[in-house]
Each structure stands twice: as C-alpha cells, then as structure tokens.
Scaffold this motif. Structure first.
Motif, PDB file in Angstrom:
ATOM      1  N   GLY A 204      24.687  41.226  43.153  1.00  0.00           N
ATOM      2  CA  GLY A 204      24.858  42.655  43.367  1.00  0.00           C
ATOM      3  C   GLY A 204      23.770  43.487  42.722  1.00  0.00           C
ATOM      4  O   GLY A 204      22.769  42.974  42.206  1.00  0.00           O
TER       5      GLY A 204
ATOM      6  N   ASP B 150      21.110  42.674  45.113  1.00  0.00           N
ATOM      7  CA  ASP B 150      21.496  42.943  46.501  1.00  0.00           C
ATOM      8  C   ASP B 150      20.837  41.947  47.448  1.00  0.00           C
ATOM      9  O   ASP B 150      20.166  42.314  48.421  1.00  0.00           O
ATOM     10  CB  ASP B 150      21.116  44.375  46.897  1.00  0.00           C
ATOM     11  CG  ASP B 150      22.002  45.407  46.223  1.00  0.00           C
ATOM     12  OD1 ASP B 150      23.173  45.087  45.937  1.00  0.00           O
ATOM     13  OD2 ASP B 150      21.518  46.526  45.971  1.00  0.00           O
TER      14      ASP B 150
ATOM     15  N   ASP C  90      35.102  37.274  49.514  1.00  0.00           N
ATOM     16  CA  ASP C  90      35.148  38.721  49.715  1.00  0.00           C
ATOM     17  C   ASP C  90      33.859  39.313  49.142  1.00  0.00           C
ATOM     18  O   ASP C  90      33.534  39.106  47.973  1.00  0.00           O
ATOM     19  CB  ASP C  90      36.368  39.299  48.997  1.00  0.00           C
ATOM     20  CG  ASP C  90      36.700  40.702  49.460  1.00  0.00           C
ATOM     21  OD1 ASP C  90      36.049  41.182  50.408  1.00  0.00           O
ATOM     22  OD2 ASP C  90      37.581  41.328  48.863  1.00  0.00           O
ATOM     23  N   VAL C  91      33.110  39.998  49.972  1.00  0.00           N
ATOM     24  CA  VAL C  91      31.829  40.586  49.555  1.00  0.00           C
ATOM     25  C   VAL C  91      31.696  41.976  50.170  1.00  0.00           C
ATOM     26  O   VAL C  91      32.382  42.309  51.138  1.00  0.00           O
ATOM     27  CB  VAL C  91      30.623  39.721  49.987  1.00  0.00           C
ATOM     28  CG1 VAL C  91      30.604  38.393  49.250  1.00  0.00           C
ATOM     29  CG2 VAL C  91      30.614  39.503  51.498  1.00  0.00           C
ATOM     30  N   PRO C  92      30.784  42.803  49.651  1.00  0.00           N
ATOM     31  CA  PRO C  92      30.539  44.114  50.264  1.00  0.00           C
ATOM     32  C   PRO C  92      30.003  43.983  51.683  1.00  0.00           C
ATOM     33  O   PRO C  92      29.413  42.958  52.059  1.00  0.00           O
ATOM     34  CB  PRO C  92      29.486  44.746  49.332  1.00  0.00           C
ATOM     35  CG  PRO C  92      29.538  43.965  48.068  1.00  0.00           C
ATOM     36  CD  PRO C  92      29.984  42.584  48.436  1.00  0.00           C
ATOM     37  N   ALA C  93      30.174  45.037  52.471  1.00  0.00           N
ATOM     38  CA  ALA C  93      29.693  45.027  53.857  1.00  0.00           C
ATOM     39  C   ALA C  93      28.192  44.757  53.922  1.00  0.00           C
ATOM     40  O   ALA C  93      27.717  44.069  54.833  1.00  0.00           O
ATOM     41  CB  ALA C  93      30.021  46.358  54.533  1.00  0.00           C
TER      42      ALA C  93
ATOM     43  N   TRP D   3      25.683  35.788  46.364  1.00  0.00           N
ATOM     44  CA  TRP D   3      25.270  37.189  46.536  1.00  0.00           C
ATOM     45  C   TRP D   3      25.173  37.830  45.166  1.00  0.00           C
ATOM     46  O   TRP D   3      26.141  37.850  44.412  1.00  0.00           O
ATOM     47  CB  TRP D   3      26.271  37.954  47.406  1.00  0.00           C
ATOM     48  CG  TRP D   3      25.980  39.425  47.511  1.00  0.00           C
ATOM     49  CD1 TRP D   3      26.595  40.441  46.851  1.00  0.00           C
ATOM     50  CD2 TRP D   3      24.976  40.033  48.342  1.00  0.00           C
ATOM     51  NE1 TRP D   3      26.056  41.653  47.212  1.00  0.00           N
ATOM     52  CE2 TRP D   3      25.053  41.435  48.125  1.00  0.00           C
ATOM     53  CE3 TRP D   3      24.035  39.541  49.240  1.00  0.00           C
ATOM     54  CZ2 TRP D   3      24.222  42.339  48.782  1.00  0.00           C
ATOM     55  CZ3 TRP D   3      23.195  40.435  49.883  1.00  0.00           C
ATOM     56  CH2 TRP D   3      23.291  41.814  49.659  1.00  0.00           C
TER      57      TRP D   3
ATOM     58  N   THR E  95      38.705  41.543  55.430  1.00  0.00           N
ATOM     59  CA  THR E  95      37.848  42.690  55.133  1.00  0.00           C
ATOM     60  C   THR E  95      36.419  42.481  55.627  1.00  0.00           C
ATOM     61  O   THR E  95      35.678  43.455  55.825  1.00  0.00           O
ATOM     62  CB  THR E  95      37.812  42.959  53.621  1.00  0.00           C
ATOM     63  OG1 THR E  95      37.446  41.747  52.940  1.00  0.00           O
ATOM     64  CG2 THR E  95      39.168  43.422  53.116  1.00  0.00           C
ATOM     65  N   GLY E  96      36.012  41.233  55.826  1.00  0.00           N
ATOM     66  CA  GLY E  96      34.657  40.962  56.289  1.00  0.00           C
ATOM     67  C   GLY E  96      34.529  40.811  57.789  1.00  0.00           C
ATOM     68  O   GLY E  96      33.411  40.759  58.315  1.00  0.00           O
TER      69      GLY E  96
END
Length: 294
Positions: free
Chosen positions: A60, A4, A81-84, A58, A112-113
C-alpha cells in the motif's frame, strides 16, 4: 519498498516473511490463501502440480503489505480483500503478461473485488468475465450433530482407501468445474495419499461398511481448520452421509485445537447451505469465481 504496487515473492520463505503475517491477522477471511500457502510451505512449490506457484503481495501507500494473490497452476488465482486500485493493477499485470503463472483464466475473489475486476477487465478487453460460482464462507458457532444420525459410522481414512478417495476427488473437481490438471489422476492420487498420511480425511461408511461419503479438513493454520472437500456420489445423496462425514471432520478439527472451523458452500446449492447451518455453521462472507479471457 514498493508502494501501491504488486510485487512477486522470489521464494516461499520470502512470502512467509513479508506477507503471511498480514494474512494471519485475519485468518478467517484469508483462509484460502493461508491454507494453500501452508501446503506449499509443508510440501514445497510443486505441492499442487509441476508449475511454480505465483505469490504476489500488494504494498500500500505506506509500503506495508496490504493484500495478496496466490496461484498454484492450473488452479485459479486466489485474491485477498484489496483496494479497487489493487484489483485494477492486477488486471493490468494479467493482460500485459506479468510473467510465469499469469496464464490463468479463472480468479477466486471476495465479493468486494468482483465489480472492480469486472469493470477493469471490460474496460481493457471489451469483454465481461463470466461468473462460474458464488460461494459463502461459514464459521462454526457450536457443533450440532445431525439428528437423527445417518445410518452407518465414520472412519478415519487409511491407505486401503487411497484409490477410492482419488476417485472422489476427481469427481468433486469435475462437479465444481475446476480447471483439471492434465495428469489429474496422478494429482488426485498424490493428494489422497498425502492427506490420508496426515490423518485429515474421513469417510462415512453405510450399514454394510461401504464408503459412501468423504469429508476432509486442512491442518491447523493460524488457529483455524477448514472443512473440505466434502463429497457424496450423486446416486448416494439424500441419506445424510455428507452430514455424518462433515461432523466427523469437524470434531477432528476441534480435537486438534482449532479456534475456528470454517467451510465454503456453493450458493447455488440450497441443500448444502441449509445442511451446514443445521450443523451449527454461520455465514461470514461471500466470494465469487470468475472466468475471463483477453
């Protein structure tokens, strides 16, 4: 291995080993990052200018690569595209002075970001990013050449065309509001010379043999080519020249064995969006380019 967290690659080879396999698993959605990185891999870290590139991964919760950022100053950050949570952590890096390459003030990111980035930036600075451009990724379904065909014919650009192509590139940059390198003429000339030598720039010639439009494509990367730049001087538009040049670049991409041929359009330009759909391109996803300041 970090979890993370964003980690900067120490070299092009390191990013190639740790992150490109993740990006290449979705070559269409990651076309921007893959093609920019492929240019760095082929030409070295200063392929786009004198400043060193920024290559971030990034990692995870399981410690594996789950996203990336590529930046070649002075051009924008390009985010996959990555998580918030990754978007928020990237905002922290920029604002807290993450180091060399973090001085950029534009970011190109998936739709989405956009909301997570704007929310995180506003929460930290009290300011909202400004949308410079929204654009759409298209994938070729089946090429449908323009009918009737525009007057003239395509030509694979040669050394004699380098200066004109550099003019077209600079005009294209001005039109799309990219951050211009201080030595933009030198950068444009270097780009024109290199792409012409690779045989990936096409011109459309009018009936008199005068070049009136440009369309390029990337070399094949992870099984795909992307069309661009496509440019016709404003005073010459409306004659189908861009359609002719794009068709030539598309055919060249297919001849090189590309499994996917892609391109981006500015969503604010309905003419180009209709044009590419008439040529057989179909929508895939949307992205945005934002300008921000601390």
């Amino acid at each position: 291995m970090a979890r993370d967290a964003w980690v900067a690659a120490g070299s092009i080879d390191e990013f190639l080993r740790t992150t490109v396999p993740f990006l290449a698993a979705e070559p269409v959605l990651n076309t921007l990052l893959l093609t920019v990185f492929d240019r760095l891999r082929m030409e070295g870290p200063h392929a786009f200018g004198e400043s060193d590139p920024l290559l971030l991964t990034w990692y995870g919760a399981d410690g594996s690569a789950a996203g990336a950022v590529v930046r070649t100053p002075p051009f924008p950050f390009v985010l996959s595209d990555v998580p918030a949570a990754a978007v928020e952590a990237f905002v922290d890096l920029v604002l807290d002075g993450g180091g060399s390459g973090f001085d950029g003030r534009e970011i190109n990111l998936p739709l989405t970001g956009e909301e997570p980035f704007a929310a995180a930036w506003s929460a930290r600075t009290g300011r909202s990013p400004r949308v410079l451009e929204r654009f759409r990724l298209y994938r070729l379904d089946r090429l449908v050449p323009p009918a009737p065909a525009p007057v003239g014919k395509p030509k694979l650009a040669g050394r004699e065309d380098v200066a004109l192509i550099a003019d077209f590139i600079q005009a294209f940059w001005r039109e799309v509001e990219h951050s211009m390198p201080e030595d933009s003429r030198a950068v444009a000339l270097r780009m024109a010379e290199g792409r012409v030598a690779e045989g990936i720039f096409w011109l459309w010639l009018d009936e008199s043999g005068t070049p009136v439009a440009l369309a390029g494509h990337t070399p094949p990367t992870a099984g795909m080519c992307r069309i661009g730049p496509v440019f016709t001087p404003p005073e010459l538009r409306g004659h189908g020249y861009a359609a002719g040049a794009t068709t030539a670049a598309t055919r060249a991409s297919l001849a090189l064995g590309a499994d996917e041929v892609l391109l981006f359009t500015d969503l604010a330009n309905p003419i180009s969006n209709r044009l590419y759909q008439r040529l057989g391109y179909r929508p895939v996803s949307d992205r945005a380019r934002l300008e921000f300041a601390g």
